[in-house]
Design a protein around this motif. Structure first.
Motif, PDB file in Angstrom:
ATOM      1  N   PRO A   8      24.141  90.726  49.280  1.00 59.38           N
ATOM      2  CA  PRO A   8      23.568  91.952  48.719  1.00 59.38           C
ATOM      3  C   PRO A   8      24.509  93.159  48.790  1.00 59.38           C
ATOM      4  O   PRO A   8      24.299  94.142  48.092  1.00 59.38           O
ATOM      5  N   GLY A   9      25.543  93.090  49.587  1.00 60.61           N
ATOM      6  CA  GLY A   9      26.493  94.201  49.682  1.00 60.61           C
ATOM      7  C   GLY A   9      27.263  94.427  48.390  1.00 60.61           C
ATOM      8  O   GLY A   9      27.745  95.536  48.136  1.00 60.61           O
ATOM      9  N   SER A  10      27.373  93.408  47.564  1.00 60.08           N
ATOM     10  CA  SER A  10      28.139  93.534  46.324  1.00 60.08           C
ATOM     11  C   SER A  10      27.247  93.704  45.095  1.00 60.08           C
ATOM     12  O   SER A  10      27.725  93.622  43.976  1.00 60.08           O
ATOM     13  N   TRP A  11      25.955  93.946  45.299  1.00 61.23           N
ATOM     14  CA  TRP A  11      25.043  94.082  44.175  1.00 61.23           C
ATOM     15  C   TRP A  11      25.238  95.416  43.462  1.00 61.23           C
ATOM     16  O   TRP A  11      25.554  96.425  44.075  1.00 61.23           O
ATOM     17  N   THR A  12      24.982  95.400  42.168  1.00 63.18           N
ATOM     18  CA  THR A  12      25.032  96.638  41.392  1.00 63.18           C
ATOM     19  C   THR A  12      23.654  97.302  41.441  1.00 63.18           C
ATOM     20  O   THR A  12      22.687  96.741  41.958  1.00 63.18           O
ATOM     21  N   HIS A  13      23.580  98.504  40.873  1.00 61.67           N
ATOM     22  CA  HIS A  13      22.311  99.221  40.846  1.00 61.67           C
ATOM     23  C   HIS A  13      21.258  98.455  40.052  1.00 61.67           C
ATOM     24  O   HIS A  13      20.078  98.448  40.406  1.00 61.67           O
ATOM     25  N   GLU A  14      21.692  97.803  38.992  1.00 61.05           N
ATOM     26  CA  GLU A  14      20.755  97.054  38.161  1.00 61.05           C
ATOM     27  C   GLU A  14      20.166  95.866  38.917  1.00 61.05           C
ATOM     28  O   GLU A  14      18.981  95.563  38.792  1.00 61.05           O
ATOM     29  N   GLN A  15      21.000  95.205  39.716  1.00 61.65           N
ATOM     30  CA  GLN A  15      20.507  94.069  40.488  1.00 61.65           C
ATOM     31  C   GLN A  15      19.512  94.530  41.551  1.00 61.65           C
ATOM     32  O   GLN A  15      18.501  93.875  41.792  1.00 61.65           O
ATOM     33  N   TRP A  16      19.798  95.668  42.189  1.00 67.95           N
ATOM     34  CA  TRP A  16      18.851  96.207  43.172  1.00 67.95           C
ATOM     35  C   TRP A  16      17.540  96.581  42.508  1.00 67.95           C
ATOM     36  O   TRP A  16      16.467  96.376  43.066  1.00 67.95           O
ATOM     37  N   LEU A  17      17.615  97.132  41.307  1.00 63.26           N
ATOM     38  CA  LEU A  17      16.409  97.503  40.576  1.00 63.26           C
ATOM     39  C   LEU A  17      15.574  96.268  40.249  1.00 63.26           C
ATOM     40  O   LEU A  17      14.345  96.260  40.432  1.00 63.26           O
ATOM     41  N   ILE A  18      16.223  95.212  39.791  1.00 62.86           N
ATOM     42  CA  ILE A  18      15.517  93.967  39.468  1.00 62.86           C
ATOM     43  C   ILE A  18      14.847  93.392  40.709  1.00 62.86           C
ATOM     44  O   ILE A  18      13.680  92.996  40.667  1.00 62.86           O
ATOM     45  N   VAL A  19      15.563  93.360  41.814  1.00 64.37           N
ATOM     46  CA  VAL A  19      15.002  92.809  43.052  1.00 64.37           C
ATOM     47  C   VAL A  19      13.823  93.665  43.525  1.00 64.37           C
ATOM     48  O   VAL A  19      12.792  93.143  43.965  1.00 64.37           O
ATOM     49  N   SER A  20      13.947  94.975  43.412  1.00 62.68           N
ATOM     50  CA  SER A  20      12.864  95.864  43.825  1.00 62.68           C
ATOM     51  C   SER A  20      11.619  95.658  42.967  1.00 62.68           C
ATOM     52  O   SER A  20      10.500  95.595  43.486  1.00 62.68           O
ATOM     53  N   ILE A  21      11.799  95.560  41.660  1.00 65.88           N
ATOM     54  CA  ILE A  21      10.661  95.342  40.765  1.00 65.88           C
ATOM     55  C   ILE A  21      10.010  93.993  41.040  1.00 65.88           C
ATOM     56  O   ILE A  21       8.781  93.883  41.096  1.00 65.88           O
ATOM     57  N   LEU A  22      10.810  92.954  41.237  1.00 66.60           N
ATOM     58  CA  LEU A  22      10.253  91.626  41.533  1.00 66.60           C
ATOM     59  C   LEU A  22       9.502  91.621  42.865  1.00 66.60           C
ATOM     60  O   LEU A  22       8.424  91.011  42.974  1.00 66.60           O
ATOM     61  N   ALA A  23      10.030  92.309  43.867  1.00 65.90           N
ATOM     62  CA  ALA A  23       9.346  92.394  45.159  1.00 65.90           C
ATOM     63  C   ALA A  23       8.014  93.127  45.009  1.00 65.90           C
ATOM     64  O   ALA A  23       6.993  92.699  45.564  1.00 65.90           O
ATOM     65  N   PHE A  24       8.000  94.207  44.232  1.00 67.64           N
ATOM     66  CA  PHE A  24       6.765  94.947  43.998  1.00 67.64           C
ATOM     67  C   PHE A  24       5.729  94.070  43.297  1.00 67.64           C
ATOM     68  O   PHE A  24       4.553  94.061  43.675  1.00 67.64           O
ATOM     69  N   ILE A  25       6.164  93.320  42.298  1.00 68.74           N
ATOM     70  CA  ILE A  25       5.242  92.449  41.561  1.00 68.74           C
ATOM     71  C   ILE A  25       4.683  91.368  42.479  1.00 68.74           C
ATOM     72  O   ILE A  25       3.478  91.082  42.452  1.00 68.74           O
ATOM     73  N   ILE A  26       5.517  90.774  43.303  1.00 71.12           N
ATOM     74  CA  ILE A  26       5.062  89.718  44.208  1.00 71.12           C
ATOM     75  C   ILE A  26       4.059  90.272  45.219  1.00 71.12           C
ATOM     76  O   ILE A  26       3.008  89.669  45.466  1.00 71.12           O
ATOM     77  N   ILE A  27       4.345  91.442  45.786  1.00 71.98           N
ATOM     78  CA  ILE A  27       3.421  92.051  46.749  1.00 71.98           C
ATOM     79  C   ILE A  27       2.104  92.410  46.064  1.00 71.98           C
ATOM     80  O   ILE A  27       1.021  92.201  46.622  1.00 71.98           O
ATOM     81  N   ALA A  28       2.176  92.946  44.843  1.00 70.25           N
ATOM     82  CA  ALA A  28       0.955  93.308  44.111  1.00 70.25           C
ATOM     83  C   ALA A  28       0.105  92.084  43.825  1.00 70.25           C
ATOM     84  O   ALA A  28      -1.122  92.116  43.970  1.00 70.25           O
ATOM     85  N   VAL A  29       0.718  90.983  43.437  1.00 69.06           N
ATOM     86  CA  VAL A  29      -0.030  89.756  43.157  1.00 69.06           C
ATOM     87  C   VAL A  29      -0.692  89.233  44.433  1.00 69.06           C
ATOM     88  O   VAL A  29      -1.855  88.795  44.411  1.00 69.06           O
ATOM     89  N   ILE A  30       0.004  89.301  45.555  1.00 67.53           N
ATOM     90  CA  ILE A  30      -0.576  88.845  46.824  1.00 67.53           C
ATOM     91  C   ILE A  30      -1.770  89.710  47.201  1.00 67.53           C
ATOM     92  O   ILE A  30      -2.822  89.199  47.603  1.00 67.53           O
ATOM     93  N   VAL A  31      -1.649  91.027  47.070  1.00 70.33           N
ATOM     94  CA  VAL A  31      -2.753  91.930  47.418  1.00 70.33           C
ATOM     95  C   VAL A  31      -3.950  91.696  46.494  1.00 70.33           C
ATOM     96  O   VAL A  31      -5.094  91.634  46.949  1.00 70.33           O
TER      97      VAL A  31
END
Length: 60
Positions: A8-31
């Motif tokens: 993750p140290g070499s990720w770009t801003h776009e990759q961090w954004l994608i991971v953040s959105i996917l994490a949010f979606i996964i947490i929302a689905v679980i809730v």
């Protein structure tokens, strides 16, 4: 490809954004699934009726 995602140290801003959105979606689905399970579970339970006899009402 796996090397990029495992460092993750070499990720770009776009990759961090994608991971953040996917994490949010996964947490929302679980809730949502958890809350739906609670609602479906409570539908089958019999509710307790309130006691409305005249002797149990507070006097004014």
């Amino acid at each position: 490809m796996a090397e990029v995602w495992l460092s993750p140290g070499s990720w770009t801003h776009e990759q961090w954004l994608i991971v953040s959105i996917l994490a949010f979606i996964i947490i929302a689905v679980i809730v949502i699934a958890y809350r739906l399970a609670k609602i479906i579970g409570s539908v089958g339970k019999k509710r307790e009726m309130p006691v409305l006899r005249p002797g149990k009402r507070p006097r004014r």
